[in-house]
Design a protein around this motif. Structure first.
Motif, PDB file in Angstrom:
ATOM      1  N   ARG A   8       0.816  -1.214   0.000  1.00 19.18           N
ATOM      2  CA  ARG A   8       0.000   0.000   0.000  1.00 19.18           C
ATOM      3  C   ARG A   8       0.845   1.258   0.000  1.00 19.18           C
ATOM      4  N   GLN A   9       2.015   1.194   0.647  1.00 15.02           N
ATOM      5  CA  GLN A   9       2.835   2.397   0.706  1.00 15.02           C
ATOM      6  C   GLN A   9       3.778   2.522  -0.488  1.00 15.02           C
ATOM      7  N   GLY A  10       3.619   1.637  -1.470  1.00 11.39           N
ATOM      8  CA  GLY A  10       4.327   1.803  -2.735  1.00 11.39           C
ATOM      9  C   GLY A  10       5.568   0.964  -2.919  1.00 11.39           C
ATOM     10  N   ASP A  11       5.900   0.117  -1.946  1.00  9.60           N
ATOM     11  CA  ASP A  11       7.057  -0.761  -2.122  1.00  9.60           C
ATOM     12  C   ASP A  11       6.715  -1.886  -3.094  1.00  9.60           C
ATOM     13  N   LYS A  12       7.730  -2.379  -3.774  1.00  8.44           N
ATOM     14  CA  LYS A  12       7.574  -3.533  -4.657  1.00  8.44           C
ATOM     15  C   LYS A  12       7.927  -4.772  -3.841  1.00  8.44           C
ATOM     16  N   VAL A  13       6.909  -5.589  -3.518  1.00  4.16           N
ATOM     17  CA  VAL A  13       7.070  -6.673  -2.559  1.00  4.16           C
ATOM     18  C   VAL A  13       6.740  -8.016  -3.204  1.00  4.16           C
ATOM     19  N   GLN A  14       7.491  -9.033  -2.814  1.00  2.00           N
ATOM     20  CA  GLN A  14       7.159 -10.405  -3.196  1.00  2.00           C
ATOM     21  C   GLN A  14       7.404 -11.319  -2.008  1.00  2.00           C
ATOM     22  N   VAL A  15       6.814 -12.522  -2.052  1.00  2.00           N
ATOM     23  CA  VAL A  15       7.058 -13.541  -1.037  1.00  2.00           C
ATOM     24  C   VAL A  15       7.589 -14.785  -1.734  1.00  2.00           C
ATOM     25  N   VAL A  16       8.704 -15.303  -1.230  1.00  2.00           N
ATOM     26  CA  VAL A  16       9.273 -16.550  -1.727  1.00  2.00           C
ATOM     27  C   VAL A  16       9.110 -17.602  -0.630  1.00  2.00           C
ATOM     28  N   CYS A  17       8.467 -18.699  -0.977  1.00  2.00           N
ATOM     29  CA  CYS A  17       8.216 -19.796  -0.032  1.00  2.00           C
ATOM     30  C   CYS A  17       9.200 -20.930  -0.298  1.00  2.00           C
ATOM     31  N   LEU A  18       9.913 -21.343   0.724  1.00  2.00           N
ATOM     32  CA  LEU A  18      10.910 -22.394   0.570  1.00  2.00           C
ATOM     33  C   LEU A  18      10.259 -23.710   0.142  1.00  2.00           C
ATOM     34  N   PHE A  19       9.101 -24.020   0.699  1.00  2.00           N
ATOM     35  CA  PHE A  19       8.399 -25.266   0.384  1.00  2.00           C
ATOM     36  C   PHE A  19       7.207 -24.959  -0.528  1.00  2.00           C
ATOM     37  N   GLU A  20       5.994 -25.214  -0.084  1.00  2.00           N
ATOM     38  CA  GLU A  20       4.814 -24.918  -0.883  1.00  2.00           C
ATOM     39  C   GLU A  20       4.358 -23.477  -0.642  1.00  2.00           C
ATOM     40  N   ARG A  21       3.453 -22.990  -1.516  1.00  2.60           N
ATOM     41  CA  ARG A  21       2.925 -21.636  -1.343  1.00  2.60           C
ATOM     42  C   ARG A  21       2.082 -21.513  -0.076  1.00  2.60           C
ATOM     43  N   GLY A  22       1.170 -22.413   0.171  1.00  2.00           N
ATOM     44  CA  GLY A  22       0.372 -22.387   1.379  1.00  2.00           C
ATOM     45  C   GLY A  22      -1.025 -21.848   1.166  1.00  2.00           C
ATOM     46  N   SER A  23      -1.899 -22.144   2.120  1.00  2.00           N
ATOM     47  CA  SER A  23      -3.328 -21.880   1.967  1.00  2.00           C
ATOM     48  C   SER A  23      -3.690 -20.405   1.998  1.00  2.00           C
ATOM     49  N   LEU A  24      -2.824 -19.549   2.538  1.00  2.00           N
ATOM     50  CA  LEU A  24      -3.131 -18.128   2.622  1.00  2.00           C
ATOM     51  C   LEU A  24      -2.589 -17.316   1.445  1.00  2.00           C
ATOM     52  N   ALA A  25      -1.898 -17.965   0.523  1.00  2.00           N
ATOM     53  CA  ALA A  25      -1.266 -17.237  -0.579  1.00  2.00           C
ATOM     54  C   ALA A  25      -2.278 -16.501  -1.444  1.00  2.00           C
ATOM     55  N   GLY A  26      -3.493 -17.016  -1.517  1.00  2.00           N
ATOM     56  CA  GLY A  26      -4.517 -16.391  -2.342  1.00  2.00           C
ATOM     57  C   GLY A  26      -4.815 -14.954  -1.953  1.00  2.00           C
ATOM     58  N   GLU A  27      -4.621 -14.602  -0.677  1.00  2.00           N
ATOM     59  CA  GLU A  27      -4.842 -13.220  -0.254  1.00  2.00           C
ATOM     60  C   GLU A  27      -3.925 -12.262  -0.994  1.00  2.00           C
ATOM     61  N   LEU A  28      -2.707 -12.690  -1.245  1.00  2.00           N
ATOM     62  CA  LEU A  28      -1.753 -11.845  -1.960  1.00  2.00           C
ATOM     63  C   LEU A  28      -1.961 -11.929  -3.462  1.00  2.00           C
ATOM     64  N   ASP A  29      -2.383 -13.092  -3.946  1.00  2.00           N
ATOM     65  CA  ASP A  29      -2.711 -13.216  -5.377  1.00  2.00           C
ATOM     66  C   ASP A  29      -3.745 -12.180  -5.782  1.00  2.00           C
ATOM     67  N   ARG A  30      -4.742 -11.953  -4.916  1.00  2.00           N
ATOM     68  CA  ARG A  30      -5.818 -11.018  -5.249  1.00  2.00           C
ATOM     69  C   ARG A  30      -5.329  -9.587  -5.356  1.00  2.00           C
ATOM     70  N   LEU A  31      -4.170  -9.304  -4.782  1.00  2.00           N
ATOM     71  CA  LEU A  31      -3.569  -7.976  -4.885  1.00  2.00           C
ATOM     72  C   LEU A  31      -2.448  -7.936  -5.921  1.00  2.00           C
TER      73      LEU A  31
END
Length: 373
Positions: A28-51
């Protein structure tokens, strides 16, 4: 700023909830952000997909997995990462190894718990300490955890600081009679039932077995009570058996993983956290935001959130009689319990917000240690 958060996965849990909320705030504050998961993406990843915030999975296998390391390196480099923010020990040393030689400006690790399962001599802690040569800051989520990490030689004092977890307080409504009625309908119990609840993974660290044993003592004096366990885990059947052995199986409700935790909290009369070990509990912050009276064990950062007698009750860990006595006291003194709940809400608004946490991390990313500590 280009920020990469490196985690094991984004499955449901306090660590993962904190990471997702922090990522959203930085986005929201304008940073370019990503998340890297060592194993699987996980069940909450969809929250970030929507953004449209990237979430990548490396699919690591057991042992040294060069393919996963190469995959992680590609994700980190492709993002032109300026800040590499890792979470807990395994993700940290794997990310440091994957990013070797990249010259990343700031490498920050957050340790989300007390590290009780991995003592100083453990392999994970040895690898973590080796990775500290390429680490600028090690963040503990409470002062108790920072002191413990320094005492055990996990991290040098000069590299440690504290950034308490924060939540989106505005997203929580306080407990209400209407939500209590909704919860009693869900559980199919009488409206007048007093509902005690806890949120957390069903594992050894959360010690729901002590809560069930304490609840038996509560039920002996307050028969119109029910216990709700929100969350799932490897001890689910063991805890069911414990409830049966204690003679309270009919009034202990296992709700499993839920997407409506906030609404469920609003239906409780009392929140209890019986943990053996904790860092800085997101569940406690959420209970504070809901304005619930709280009983928590004196471990980790719990007493940094719950002030005994002011915003809740603090009791010894692994002590069902003490837990039961505190619960009965608050169930009996409803006006006092309400005052404690209101005080907890006031405290979290002032000290436990997501904005405060995100601002501290932002200063740390720029190396502003004095502003953080």
């Amino acid at each position: 700023m280009n920020i990469t958060h490196f985690v094991e996965n984004l499955n449901r849990g306090g660590l993962e909830r904190m990471v997702i909320d922090l990522v959203k705030a930085q986005h929201r504050q304008g940073d370019k952000v990503q998340v890297v998961c060592l194993f699987e993406r996980g069940s909450l990843a969809g929250e970030l997909d929507r953004l449209s915030i990237p979430v990548h999975a490396c699919g690591k296998k057991t042992g040294l997995d060069l393919r996963a390391l190469a995959c992680a390196r590609q994700f980190i480099a492709g993002h032109y990462t300026e800040v590499l923010h890792t979470h807990n020990a395994v993700a940290h040393y794997q990310a440091v190894l994957a990013s070797a030689g990249m010259g990343i400006r700031q490498v920050v690790n957050t340790r989300h718990g007390m590290g009780g399962a991995n003592r100083k001599g453990g392999r994970r802690e040895w690898l973590f300490r080796r990775a500290l040569k390429a680490t600028d800051a090690v963040v503990a989520v409470c002062e108790a955890a920072r002191r413990d990490a320094v005492r055990r030689g996990v991290a040098p004092a000069r590299k440690t600081c504290v950034v308490p977890n924060g939540i989106v307080v505005e997203g929580f409504d306080v407990a209400s009679d209407a939500m209590h009625e909704r919860l009693t309908n869900l559980l199919k119990i009488p409206d007048a039932t007093r509902i005690i609840g806890t949120v957390g993974r069903l594992n050894w660290a959360k010690d729901q077995a002590s809560l069930i044993r304490a609840f038996r003592l509560v039920r002996h004096k307050r028969p119109n009570t029910a216990l709700v366990l929100i969350g799932d885990g490897e001890l689910r059947e063991t805890l069911r058996a414990c409830a049966y052995d204690e003679g309270v199986a009919g009034c202990v409700h296992f709700l499993g993983d839920r997407d409506d935790v906030r609404e469920l909290l609003q239906g409780l009369d009392l929140f209890v956290l019986p943990s053996i070990t904790e860092g800085y509990s997101m569940a406690l912050l959420e209970a504070c935001a809901t304005g619930l009276p709280i009983v928590a064990t004196d471990v980790g950062g719990n007493a940094e959130i719950v002030s005994d007698g002011a915003t809740g009750r603090i009791v010894p860990a692994c002590d069902p009689p003490a837990l039961a006595e505190a619960m009965l006291g608050l169930l009996h003194e409803s006006q006092r319990a309400s005052r404690l709940g209101r005080a907890a809400r006031d405290w979290v608004e002032a000290h436990g917000s997501l904005d405060a946490m995100a601002a501290r991390y932002g200063r740390l990313y720029f190396g502003d240690w004095e502003a953080v500590t």
